[in-house]
Design an enzyme around this catalytic site. Sequence first.
Site, mmCIF file in Angstrom:
data_model
loop_
_atom_site.group_PDB
_atom_site.id
_atom_site.type_symbol
_atom_site.label_atom_id
_atom_site.label_comp_id
_atom_site.label_asym_id
_atom_site.label_seq_id
_atom_site.Cartn_x
_atom_site.Cartn_y
_atom_site.Cartn_z
ATOM 1 N N ASN A 12 0.842 -1.193 0.000
ATOM 2 C CA ASN A 12 0.000 0.000 0.000
ATOM 3 C C ASN A 12 0.877 1.243 0.000
ATOM 4 O OD1 ASN A 12 -2.416 -1.553 0.259
ATOM 5 N ND2 ASN A 12 -1.935 -1.850 2.416
ATOM 6 N N HIS A 43 6.736 -1.335 2.986
ATOM 7 C CA HIS A 43 6.572 -2.729 3.397
ATOM 8 C C HIS A 43 5.741 -3.439 2.361
ATOM 9 C CE1 HIS A 43 3.441 -0.245 5.232
ATOM 10 N NE2 HIS A 43 2.611 -1.275 5.166
HETATM 11 P P1 AMP Z 1 -0.391 -0.671 5.810
HETATM 12 O O1 AMP Z 1 -1.832 -0.308 5.986
HETATM 13 O O2 AMP Z 1 -0.107 -1.339 4.496
HETATM 14 O O3 AMP Z 1 0.513 0.505 6.097
HETATM 15 O O4 AMP Z 1 -0.100 -1.814 6.868
HETATM 16 C C1 AMP Z 1 0.520 -1.600 8.097
HETATM 17 C C2 AMP Z 1 0.535 -2.927 8.812
HETATM 18 O O5 AMP Z 1 1.413 -2.842 9.910
HETATM 19 C C3 AMP Z 1 -0.818 -3.395 9.358
HETATM 20 O O6 AMP Z 1 -1.159 -4.655 8.787
HETATM 21 C C4 AMP Z 1 -0.570 -3.483 10.868
HETATM 22 O O7 AMP Z 1 -1.266 -4.564 11.471
HETATM 23 C C5 AMP Z 1 0.934 -3.669 10.923
HETATM 24 N N1 AMP Z 1 1.567 -3.245 12.163
HETATM 25 C C6 AMP Z 1 1.403 -2.066 12.821
HETATM 26 N N2 AMP Z 1 2.179 -2.035 13.906
HETATM 27 C C7 AMP Z 1 2.872 -3.200 13.935
HETATM 28 C C8 AMP Z 1 3.846 -3.749 14.810
HETATM 29 N N3 AMP Z 1 4.276 -3.103 15.881
HETATM 30 N N4 AMP Z 1 4.337 -4.970 14.521
HETATM 31 C C9 AMP Z 1 3.910 -5.664 13.438
HETATM 32 N N5 AMP Z 1 2.994 -5.187 12.567
HETATM 33 C C10 AMP Z 1 2.482 -3.969 12.821
#
Ligand code: AMP
Length: 126
Positions: A96, A109
């Site tokens: 995203n 990511h």
């Molecule tokens: P996005 O919406 O593509 O930016 O996805 C961000 C992702 O990061 C989401 O799926 C969250 O669940 C994940 N996320 C947020 N904080 C953490 C964390 N501390 N450790 C692992 N995943 C995380």
Amino acid sequence: MAYAYDDQNIFAKILRGEIPNTTVLETEHTLAFRDIEPQAPVHVLIIPKGAYVSYDHFAATASDAEIIDYTRAIAKVCEIEGVKPDSAEGYRLISNAGVHGVQDVPHLHVHILGGRRMGRMVPPAT
Ligand code: AMP
């Protein structure tokens, strides 16, 4: 306009060791760890260690070494997690970016999702 990287984002804090993560793979330029709110039985996030906001930012400006390391790490995670479609049931790779991409964390990511059949590629807008 140049990208501005916010070094207070949560993945930057993970890379600095300020908050914990469940690591799946670490290489010279890449870290892969489990998503804290998994959307599927396999849900791994793969991030470059460098300060890149989005995939296009990384692809345009990262070094060849970083790009190769990151790309190979994606393959390795798919192997570790047992989702390669040549020998298992496959996966979905999502990255995203920005407002329309609904990116929550402004550090590049990719999500690797597997272990179940995914729904529609793009659900209706909410
Ligand atoms: P996005 O919406 O593509 O930016 O996805 C961000 C992702 O990061 C989401 O799926 C969250 O669940 C994940 N996320 C947020 N904080 C953490 C964390 N501390 N450790 C692992 N995943 C995380």
